[in-house]
Motif scaffolding. Structure first.
Motif, PDB file in Angstrom:
ATOM      1  N   ARG A   6      -3.099 -11.639   8.405  1.00 50.55           N
ATOM      2  CA  ARG A   6      -2.056 -11.816   7.392  1.00 50.55           C
ATOM      3  C   ARG A   6      -0.747 -11.186   7.856  1.00 50.55           C
ATOM      4  O   ARG A   6      -0.714 -10.364   8.775  1.00 50.55           O
ATOM      5  N   SER A   7       0.336 -11.562   7.190  1.00 51.39           N
ATOM      6  CA  SER A   7       1.614 -10.893   7.406  1.00 51.39           C
ATOM      7  C   SER A   7       1.645  -9.629   6.567  1.00 51.39           C
ATOM      8  O   SER A   7       0.679  -9.319   5.858  1.00 51.39           O
ATOM      9  N   ALA A   8       2.768  -8.916   6.602  1.00 45.20           N
ATOM     10  CA  ALA A   8       2.819  -7.537   6.107  1.00 45.20           C
ATOM     11  C   ALA A   8       2.208  -7.311   4.723  1.00 45.20           C
ATOM     12  O   ALA A   8       1.296  -6.497   4.563  1.00 45.20           O
ATOM     13  N   ILE A   9       2.699  -8.017   3.712  1.00 48.01           N
ATOM     14  CA  ILE A   9       2.246  -7.740   2.343  1.00 48.01           C
ATOM     15  C   ILE A   9       0.754  -8.003   2.199  1.00 48.01           C
ATOM     16  O   ILE A   9      -0.004  -7.162   1.703  1.00 48.01           O
ATOM     17  N   GLY A  10       0.319  -9.167   2.641  1.00 45.80           N
ATOM     18  CA  GLY A  10      -1.094  -9.505   2.553  1.00 45.80           C
ATOM     19  C   GLY A  10      -1.962  -8.612   3.412  1.00 45.80           C
ATOM     20  O   GLY A  10      -3.105  -8.293   3.042  1.00 45.80           O
ATOM     21  N   ALA A  11      -1.436  -8.187   4.565  1.00 47.34           N
ATOM     22  CA  ALA A  11      -2.210  -7.345   5.478  1.00 47.34           C
ATOM     23  C   ALA A  11      -2.514  -5.988   4.855  1.00 47.34           C
ATOM     24  O   ALA A  11      -3.659  -5.516   4.877  1.00 47.34           O
ATOM     25  N   TYR A  12      -1.498  -5.340   4.302  1.00 50.45           N
ATOM     26  CA  TYR A  12      -1.712  -4.009   3.711  1.00 50.45           C
ATOM     27  C   TYR A  12      -2.578  -4.094   2.459  1.00 50.45           C
ATOM     28  O   TYR A  12      -3.385  -3.200   2.184  1.00 50.45           O
ATOM     29  N   GLU A  13      -2.436  -5.169   1.700  1.00 46.50           N
ATOM     30  CA  GLU A  13      -3.289  -5.357   0.526  1.00 46.50           C
ATOM     31  C   GLU A  13      -4.737  -5.569   0.962  1.00 46.50           C
ATOM     32  O   GLU A  13      -5.671  -5.087   0.316  1.00 46.50           O
ATOM     33  N   ASN A  14      -4.918  -6.264   2.063  1.00 47.33           N
ATOM     34  CA  ASN A  14      -6.246  -6.506   2.598  1.00 47.33           C
ATOM     35  C   ASN A  14      -6.904  -5.212   3.050  1.00 47.33           C
ATOM     36  O   ASN A  14      -8.106  -5.008   2.860  1.00 47.33           O
ATOM     37  N   ILE A  15      -6.116  -4.329   3.634  1.00 50.71           N
ATOM     38  CA  ILE A  15      -6.649  -3.040   4.112  1.00 50.71           C
ATOM     39  C   ILE A  15      -7.087  -2.169   2.939  1.00 50.71           C
ATOM     40  O   ILE A  15      -8.180  -1.608   2.911  1.00 50.71           O
ATOM     41  N   HIS A  16      -6.196  -2.048   1.941  1.00 49.62           N
ATOM     42  CA  HIS A  16      -6.491  -1.215   0.768  1.00 49.62           C
ATOM     43  C   HIS A  16      -5.608  -1.689  -0.383  1.00 49.62           C
ATOM     44  O   HIS A  16      -4.396  -1.649  -0.286  1.00 49.62           O
ATOM     45  N   ARG A  17      -6.227  -2.136  -1.455  1.00 52.30           N
ATOM     46  CA  ARG A  17      -5.488  -2.750  -2.560  1.00 52.30           C
ATOM     47  C   ARG A  17      -4.377  -1.854  -3.101  1.00 52.30           C
ATOM     48  O   ARG A  17      -3.300  -2.318  -3.447  1.00 52.30           O
ATOM     49  N   ARG A  18      -4.640  -0.561  -3.157  1.00 49.06           N
ATOM     50  CA  ARG A  18      -3.643   0.353  -3.728  1.00 49.06           C
ATOM     51  C   ARG A  18      -2.482   0.636  -2.779  1.00 49.06           C
ATOM     52  O   ARG A  18      -1.488   1.255  -3.171  1.00 49.06           O
ATOM     53  N   TRP A  19      -2.612   0.193  -1.526  1.00 52.36           N
ATOM     54  CA  TRP A  19      -1.545   0.428  -0.545  1.00 52.36           C
ATOM     55  C   TRP A  19      -0.723  -0.828  -0.283  1.00 52.36           C
ATOM     56  O   TRP A  19       0.003  -0.907   0.699  1.00 52.36           O
ATOM     57  N   LYS A  20      -0.824  -1.790  -1.164  1.00 51.14           N
ATOM     58  CA  LYS A  20      -0.033  -3.011  -1.028  1.00 51.14           C
ATOM     59  C   LYS A  20       1.466  -2.695  -1.035  1.00 51.14           C
ATOM     60  O   LYS A  20       2.265  -3.392  -0.413  1.00 51.14           O
ATOM     61  N   PHE A  21       1.839  -1.625  -1.756  1.00 49.81           N
ATOM     62  CA  PHE A  21       3.261  -1.272  -1.851  1.00 49.81           C
ATOM     63  C   PHE A  21       3.873  -0.994  -0.476  1.00 49.81           C
ATOM     64  O   PHE A  21       5.064  -1.238  -0.262  1.00 49.81           O
ATOM     65  N   VAL A  22       3.060  -0.495   0.476  1.00 43.20           N
ATOM     66  CA  VAL A  22       3.570  -0.266   1.827  1.00 43.20           C
ATOM     67  C   VAL A  22       3.906  -1.602   2.488  1.00 43.20           C
ATOM     68  O   VAL A  22       4.927  -1.736   3.164  1.00 43.20           O
ATOM     69  N   GLY A  23       3.043  -2.601   2.261  1.00 40.10           N
ATOM     70  CA  GLY A  23       3.323  -3.932   2.784  1.00 40.10           C
ATOM     71  C   GLY A  23       4.612  -4.505   2.222  1.00 40.10           C
ATOM     72  O   GLY A  23       5.376  -5.183   2.931  1.00 40.10           O
ATOM     73  N   ILE A  24       4.885  -4.220   0.950  1.00 37.98           N
ATOM     74  CA  ILE A  24       6.137  -4.676   0.336  1.00 37.98           C
ATOM     75  C   ILE A  24       7.328  -4.000   1.005  1.00 37.98           C
ATOM     76  O   ILE A  24       8.350  -4.642   1.300  1.00 37.98           O
ATOM     77  N   LEU A  25       7.205  -2.705   1.270  1.00 36.80           N
ATOM     78  CA  LEU A  25       8.273  -1.979   1.964  1.00 36.80           C
ATOM     79  C   LEU A  25       8.490  -2.545   3.371  1.00 36.80           C
ATOM     80  O   LEU A  25       9.630  -2.711   3.819  1.00 36.80           O
ATOM     81  N   VAL A  26       7.382  -2.858   4.055  1.00 30.25           N
ATOM     82  CA  VAL A  26       7.472  -3.428   5.397  1.00 30.25           C
ATOM     83  C   VAL A  26       8.197  -4.769   5.356  1.00 30.25           C
ATOM     84  O   VAL A  26       8.998  -5.083   6.241  1.00 30.25           O
TER      85      VAL A  26
END
Length: 477
Positions: free
Chosen positions: A78-98
């Motif tokens: 996945r790209s950033a947002i989906g990737a971080y959400e995939n790793i840990h649902r509560r860390w999706k916000f990091v993907g948004i920042l990325v």
């Protein structure tokens, strides 16, 4: 109903192989910072001391962060947002920042790309004398029309490559541009080392080899603990920005990499290419500037590229026109490949978020970024203003966005990524993916130690320094 990982993987575009991935990623890493910031820092920070520190950081810190971003993309698909959400649902916000980082950077990158396009055109059409007139660069960027036009042309060229897709657009262009860029840099650097100049007033003869000595040989005479810390900080910042870390680009590119590709070797090649171009840029810029202006002539940022070096090429006569044209072509290629990478990171995320085609996402973003290019280019004329930044500098519109995306968000994102991968899900998230090709991860211990302890500390210091907090705490920064 969510797509399965298998369905998602089947829909993902792919690089043709390791070479395509390496050249495309190197295109992201090799940018204008290699041409105007690396040489300046090397000259200012004791020459060889800076280069040595930079190389050590490249094979430790740079390797760790670059590998982490690429693995996040390949493992999640996945790209950033989906990737971080995939790793840990509560860390999706990091993907948004990325995702926000490249979205902001692309908003002004067309402006800088437009400057390079303008000067490349000047050299191609033989108007080098015009470009060396006093105040020409300032007059150009403060014009309310011309910079916007060149910027839009640059963004349009970026769009054309991204519309071609991963394999037929990004990879195919990288296979042509990156080798050409490397060859031109090598040829120009060899020529630069043959230069010499006699001062008309003092009769002093300065040679390029003397400048090369300044560039490569460490100067320990005035090295203090405080100055070494500044060199370390400068090298870390340069490496951080040069490799495109924390911009979601390498996460996106990682999602396009086949499982059979050896990531160990690929990351090594990317770093070698990026660092090699930076070193060659230094071999061109530092000796050339030294010959005609002395070490005092080294300046930072656009002034080095568009004023100092342009004057140097003009002083060289007809040969300067040839060499200058080749040099600005390399600058244009470096800017374009970086722009393509940034644009692709934004496009890939928008395709996932809004479930739209590449064509639709790319074209809509083109009109958005044409608007931001016009707006930010007018920040030097109609909308000119200055505000004090937390790092102590004064900035107008472009500087403010650049500061917020690069100096504030990128170190923060990297720090959070180190915490997520190093401590929340564990380094095995990365190490197991690296070994999935069946090859051993020989630098595993170094990687884990850097990821969990050294890299977070370095990112914390960089964040505190860029926000001005470090200066408030210890009076330095």
């Amino acid at each position: 109903m969510k797509e399965t990982k298998k369905e998602n993987a089947e829909k993902l575009p792919r690089f043709g192989g390791q070479i395509g991935f390496v050249l495309s990623s190197a295109g992201c890493a090799v940018g204008l910072g290699n041409l105007w910031r690396f040489p300046y820092l090397a000259a200012r920070d004791g020459g060889g001391i800076f280069v040595l520190v930079y190389l050590i950081l490249a094979v430790t810190f740079g390797y760790t962060m670059l590998m982490t971003d690429i693995v996040i993309g390949r493992k999640t698909g996945r790209s950033a947002i989906g990737a971080y959400e995939n790793i840990h649902r509560r860390w999706k916000f990091v993907g948004i920042l990325v995702f926000i980082v490249p979205a902001l950077v692309m908003s002004y990158y067309g402006v800088i790309g437009g400057w390079v396009t303008k000067y490349t055109a000047l050299f191609l059409t033989g108007h080098i004398a015009e470009a060396t007139q006093e105040g020409y660069f300032t007059e150009f960027i403060t014009d309310p029309g011309a910079p916007a036009v060149y910027g839009i042309v640059f963004v349009f060229l970026t769009l054309l490559i991204v519309l071609g897709g991963v394999k037929d657009g990004i990879e195919k262009s990288a296979r042509i541009i990156m080798p050409a860029l490397a060859v031109m840099m090598l040829v120009v650097s060899v020529f630069a080392l043959t230069l010499y100049h006699t001062d008309e007033v003092t009769g002093e003869v300065r040679t390029a080899l003397q400048g090369l000595k300044v560039y490569l040989i460490p100067d320990f005479r005035n090295l203090t603990a405080e100055r070494f810390f500044q060199i370390l900080l400068d090298a870390m910042i340069q490496l951080f920005f040069s490799l495109g870390i924390a911009m979601g680009i390498m996460v996106t590119y990682g999602s396009y990499v086949e499982k059979k590709v050896d990531l160990n070797r690929s990351v090594n090649y990317i770093e070698i290419f990026d660092t090699g171009i930076a070193l060659l840029a230094g071999m061109i810029v530092v000796p050339t500037t030294f010959v005609f202006y002395g070490i005092e002539g080294m300046t930072s940022g656009p002034g080095l590229l568009f004023i100092s070096l342009t004057n140097v090429f003009h002083t060289m006569g007809n040969m300067g026109t040839v060499v200058g044209t080749a040099f600005f072509f390399t600058a244009f290629f470096a800017a374009l490949t970086s722009s393509v990478s940034i644009y692709e990171a934004v496009v890939a995320n928008c395709m996932e978020i809004f479930h739209v085609s590449r064509k639709k996402a790319s074209i809509v973003l083109f009109f958005i970024y044409c608007g931001t290019t016009v707006l930010i280019s007018l920040g030097y004329s109609i909308f000119y203003f200055e505000l004090p930044l937390p790092n102590g500098a004064q900035g107008q519109l472009l500087d403010i966005i650049d500061y917020f995306s690069n100096s504030f968000m990128m170190p923060l994102v990297s720090l959070l990524t180190c915490i997520l991968i190093g401590w929340v899900v564990g380094p095995s998230f990365v190490t197991e993916e690296i070994e999935v090709s069946g090859l051993p991860f020989r630098r595993k211990r170094m990687y884990v130690f850097m990821l969990r302890y050294i890299a977070p500390a370095m990112m914390a210091v960089l964040f505190l320094q860029s926000t001005g907090i470090l200066k408030m705490l210890i009076g330095y920064g």
